[in-house]
Enzyme design. Structure first.
Site, PDB file in Angstrom:
ATOM      1  N   GLY A 239       0.864  -1.225  -0.035  1.00 14.24           N
ATOM      2  CA  GLY A 239      -0.163   0.094   0.018  1.00 14.24           C
ATOM      3  C   GLY A 239       0.892   1.288  -0.158  1.00 14.24           C
ATOM      4  N   GLU A 273       4.317  -6.576   1.587  1.00 10.68           N
ATOM      5  CA  GLU A 273       3.699  -7.222   0.154  1.00 10.68           C
ATOM      6  C   GLU A 273       3.576  -5.822  -0.694  1.00 10.68           C
ATOM      7  OE1 GLU A 273       0.463 -10.325   2.007  1.00 10.68           O
ATOM      8  OE2 GLU A 273      -0.163  -8.549   1.351  1.00 10.68           O
ATOM      9  N   PRO A 274       4.801  -5.192  -0.896  1.00 16.64           N
ATOM     10  CA  PRO A 274       4.655  -4.122  -1.664  1.00 16.64           C
ATOM     11  C   PRO A 274       4.625  -4.203  -3.269  1.00 16.64           C
ATOM     12  CG  PRO A 274       6.799  -4.318  -1.099  1.00 16.64           C
ATOM     13  CD  PRO A 274       6.174  -5.159  -0.427  1.00 16.64           C
ATOM     14  N   ARG A 276       3.110  -1.545  -5.710  1.00 20.67           N
ATOM     15  CA  ARG A 276       3.198   0.087  -6.589  1.00 20.67           C
ATOM     16  C   ARG A 276       4.540   0.568  -6.185  1.00 20.67           C
ATOM     17  NH1 ARG A 276      -1.609   2.872  -7.207  1.00 20.67           N
ATOM     18  NH2 ARG A 276      -2.518   1.650  -5.780  1.00 20.67           N
ATOM     19  N   ARG A 312      -6.508   3.595 -15.040  1.00 21.10           N
ATOM     20  CA  ARG A 312      -6.537   4.270 -13.351  1.00 21.10           C
ATOM     21  C   ARG A 312      -7.168   5.785 -13.514  1.00 21.10           C
ATOM     22  NH1 ARG A 312      -3.122   5.408 -10.700  1.00 21.10           N
ATOM     23  NH2 ARG A 312      -3.758   4.863  -8.722  1.00 21.10           N
ATOM     24  N   TYR A 316     -10.367   5.599 -11.304  1.00 19.93           N
ATOM     25  CA  TYR A 316     -10.256   6.239  -9.978  1.00 19.93           C
ATOM     26  C   TYR A 316     -10.095   7.636 -10.200  1.00 19.93           C
ATOM     27  CZ  TYR A 316      -8.545   1.692  -9.327  1.00 19.93           C
ATOM     28  OH  TYR A 316      -8.319  -0.127  -9.338  1.00 19.93           O
ATOM     29  N   CYS A 365     -14.373   3.687 -27.648  1.00 24.76           N
ATOM     30  CA  CYS A 365     -15.512   4.402 -27.469  1.00 24.76           C
ATOM     31  C   CYS A 365     -16.441   4.614 -26.360  1.00 24.76           C
ATOM     32  CB  CYS A 365     -16.450   3.382 -28.556  1.00 24.76           C
ATOM     33  SG  CYS A 365     -16.006   3.430 -30.167  1.00 24.76           S
ATOM     34  N   GLU A 366     -15.845   5.439 -25.379  1.00 25.69           N
ATOM     35  CA  GLU A 366     -16.400   5.942 -24.342  1.00 25.69           C
ATOM     36  C   GLU A 366     -16.035   7.207 -23.811  1.00 25.69           C
ATOM     37  OE1 GLU A 366     -16.998   3.495 -21.200  1.00 25.69           O
ATOM     38  OE2 GLU A 366     -16.975   1.667 -22.066  1.00 25.69           O
ATOM     39  N   TYR A 394      -0.119  -1.238 -11.927  1.00 29.68           N
ATOM     40  CA  TYR A 394      -1.616  -1.154 -12.335  1.00 29.68           C
ATOM     41  C   TYR A 394      -2.039  -0.702 -13.532  1.00 29.68           C
ATOM     42  CZ  TYR A 394      -1.669  -2.546  -7.476  1.00 29.68           C
ATOM     43  OH  TYR A 394      -1.204  -3.295  -6.245  1.00 29.68           O
TER      44      TYR A 394
HETATM   45  N1  LLP Z   1      -1.306  -7.032  -0.603  1.00 28.21           N
HETATM   46  C1  LLP Z   1      -2.666  -7.121  -0.734  1.00 28.21           C
HETATM   47  C2  LLP Z   1      -3.271  -8.104  -0.042  1.00 28.21           C
HETATM   48  C3  LLP Z   1      -3.098  -6.211  -1.652  1.00 28.21           C
HETATM   49  O1  LLP Z   1      -4.602  -6.266  -1.825  1.00 28.21           O
HETATM   50  C4  LLP Z   1      -2.584  -5.439  -2.515  1.00 28.21           C
HETATM   51  C5  LLP Z   1      -3.303  -4.652  -3.265  1.00 28.21           C
HETATM   52  C6  LLP Z   1      -1.017  -5.135  -2.254  1.00 28.21           C
HETATM   53  C7  LLP Z   1      -0.650  -6.103  -1.266  1.00 28.21           C
HETATM   54  C8  LLP Z   1      -0.208  -4.476  -3.018  1.00 28.21           C
HETATM   55  O2  LLP Z   1      -0.453  -2.899  -2.868  1.00 28.21           O
HETATM   56  P1  LLP Z   1       0.484  -1.825  -3.343  1.00 28.21           P
HETATM   57  O3  LLP Z   1       1.727  -1.932  -2.505  1.00 28.21           O
HETATM   58  O4  LLP Z   1       0.526  -2.080  -4.633  1.00 28.21           O
HETATM   59  O5  LLP Z   1      -0.296  -0.616  -3.175  1.00 28.21           O
HETATM   60  N2  LLP Z   1      -5.793  -1.085  -8.959  1.00 28.21           N
HETATM   61  C9  LLP Z   1      -5.508  -0.039  -7.923  1.00 28.21           C
HETATM   62  C10 LLP Z   1      -4.842  -0.748  -6.729  1.00 28.21           C
HETATM   63  C11 LLP Z   1      -5.429  -1.781  -6.243  1.00 28.21           C
HETATM   64  C12 LLP Z   1      -4.693  -2.523  -5.051  1.00 28.21           C
HETATM   65  C13 LLP Z   1      -5.211  -3.968  -4.677  1.00 28.21           C
HETATM   66  N3  LLP Z   1      -4.530  -4.470  -3.825  1.00 28.21           N
HETATM   67  C14 LLP Z   1      -4.761   1.200  -8.400  1.00 28.21           C
HETATM   68  O6  LLP Z   1      -4.438   1.249  -9.674  1.00 28.21           O
HETATM   69  O7  LLP Z   1      -4.575   1.971  -7.634  1.00 28.21           O
END
Ligand code: LLP
Length: 439
Positions: A239, A273-274, A276, A312, A316, A365-366, A394
């Site tokens: 996250g 669990e990084p 992004r 994205r 969002y 087409c949106e 993503y």
């Molecule tokens: N662990 C779990 C259980 C997750 O569900 C996620 C992301 C992560 C780790 C990794 O999160 P990160 O470090 O990448 O922020 N599509 C959206 C983001 C959805 C994230 C879903 N879960 C976007 O484009 O912002």
């Protein structure tokens, strides 16, 4: 540090001029920088080093095997959320890399697949799932390693569609009742309840939620131990936010300061669990301007990337920097991150003489198909290349074939070399899974 910068007025990824990549592979194309990716992985490894963490790269951010392999070679395990992602992790290796498996809807087949492939940890999201995993594992003569995912019930902290730790969302077990669930599986023959998991949401720009979540987690770990579970793992999820605009994100060290005390107090090994944070700013999406037009007083620049390539902004309302690959005459070279910050805040180029507010849209087409709205950009002409920044996470992993568009190519740059790591799809690929389509 991101290895995208302008040299001689031309955007480079590391030492490769971006126009050379576009010429070699066409557009739209995702271009990734190995050095940027490894830099960001290294930042997390360094910041959390005192806890000797297990860092499981979240493959959903970008599942390309070549990128995942690079991370595996540099010490990462993987966080997966489906059998398909588990398969990707296995393909990426290295052999024995630790895989943690989260997700609210694991099928029996996926559970068996994970057990057969020595899953390091299931992050379990409901009581029914817990008992199902226990039953399947016991039937296979195994004990499934399990962390309970808790929803720590924290205030909103990010976009409502990606906030996973407010009350009532589908993720995790309710913090008020999780201990009743764990109490029922002490000494279960198919379960080794050894961890606690939380993933708070994504992207998160402040360390505060991790502090609050960590404190709640420590209390639960102690309670679960009292119940008789040997809890050794605290999985704080991913996250960590990144700079989509300029420098709104926090460095890894700030998140480490918030998380490490809780880890110490819990006496657990830390898992992260990084996704992004590692790949987000390691990739750009390069497109070609097709046409310009003006409607209702708005200037549209129509280019060949669309919401099917990067959803994205549409999904969002996310902000991605966009800037031409070739600088307008007379602008000095500088890192791309400075150059393309055409938000209205703190940007010397917003009011640059000659920029015009433009809508950057695609061929789908949106009306929701846009990459940037009302963005000050230099005048563009047909054939100009555009770079959409921070597209490494993503982007391709959420790409689709909507409007029967072939998904883009992906290219990995290392120093002065570039190589194709996913070819552009063909029309034949588009119909390949439709049975008996040969006529
Ligand atoms: N662990 C779990 C259980 C997750 O569900 C996620 C992301 C992560 C780790 C990794 O999160 P990160 O470090 O990448 O922020 N599509 C959206 C983001 C959805 C994230 C879903 N879960 C976007 O484009 O912002």
């Amino acid at each position: 540090m991101d290895h995208f910068h302008y040299r001689g007025g031309v955007l480079h990824c590391e030492d490769v001029p971006v126009p050379a990549v576009a010429a070699a592979y066409g557009t739209p194309v995702f271009v990734y920088s190995s050095a940027t990716l490894l830099h960001h992985l290294g930042e997390i490894q360094k910041a959390f080093a005192p806890a000797n963490p297990i860092i499981c790269y979240s493959i959903k951010a970008n599942g390309n095997i070549h990128l995942a392999r690079l991370m595996g070679q540099h010490g990462a395990g993987f966080d997966v959320t489906s059998g398909g992602e588990f398969y990707r992790a296995l393909q990426a290796g290295p052999k024995g890399a630790k895989v943690v498996f989260a997700g609210v809807g694991k099928t029996d087949t996926e559970i068996m697949f994970a057990l057969e492939n020595d899953v390091f940890l299931f992050d379990v999201e409901s009581e029914e799932e817990l008992h199902t995993i226990g039953k399947i594992a016991a039937g296979m003569g195994r004990k499934a390693p399990v962390a309970l995912r808790v929803n720590p019930d924290l205030p909103p902290k990010t976009h409502v569609k990606t906030d996973t730790s407010v009350k009532g969302v589908k993720f995790g077990l309710d913090i008020d009742t999780i201990l009743e669930v764990t109490a029922k599986v002490v000494n279960h023959p198919g379960l080794n309840v050894c961890g606690l998991h939380m993933h708070l949401g994504s992207p998160i720009l402040s360390a505060e939620p991790y502090k609050q979540g960590g404190a709640k987690g420590v209390r639960l770990v102690h309670e679960m131990r009292k119940q008789g579970h040997n809890i050794t793992l605290l999985n704080m999820g991913g996250g960590f936010g990144i700079n989509y605009r300029l420098d709104e994100a926090k460095p890894a060290s700030v998140f480490a300061e918030a998380i490490l005390p809780a880890v110490k107090e819990s006496g657990c090994q830390l898992i992260l669990e990084p996704g992004r944070f590692i790949v987000g700013n390691a990739g750009i999406l390069v497109s070609t301007v097709l046409f310009r037009k003006e409607t209702g007083g708005k200037k549209h620049v129509i280019q060949d990337a669309a919401m099917n390539d990067l959803i994205r902004p549409t999904l969002y309302s996310s902000y991605h920097r966009v800037w031409p690959v070739q600088l307008p005459d007379g602008l000095p070279d500088r890192p791309a991150v400075d150059m393309s910050v055409n938000t209205d805040v703190g940007n010397p180029f917003v009011d640059m003489p000659g920029t015009i507010r433009q809508e950057v849209v695609g061929p789908v087409c949106e009306s929701g198909d846009f990459l940037a709205k009302d963005r000050p950009l230099p005048p563009l002409t047909r054939g100009d290349l555009l770079a959409v920044f921070s597209a490494g996470a993503y982007g391709m992993s959420m790409a689709s074939n909507y409007n029967a568009r072939c998904r883009a190519a992906e290219v990995l740059v290392t120093g002065g070399t570039h190589r194709l790591i996913r070819r552009r799809e063909t029309f034949a690929d588009l119909v390949a899974c439709e049975v008996d389509c040969s006529g």
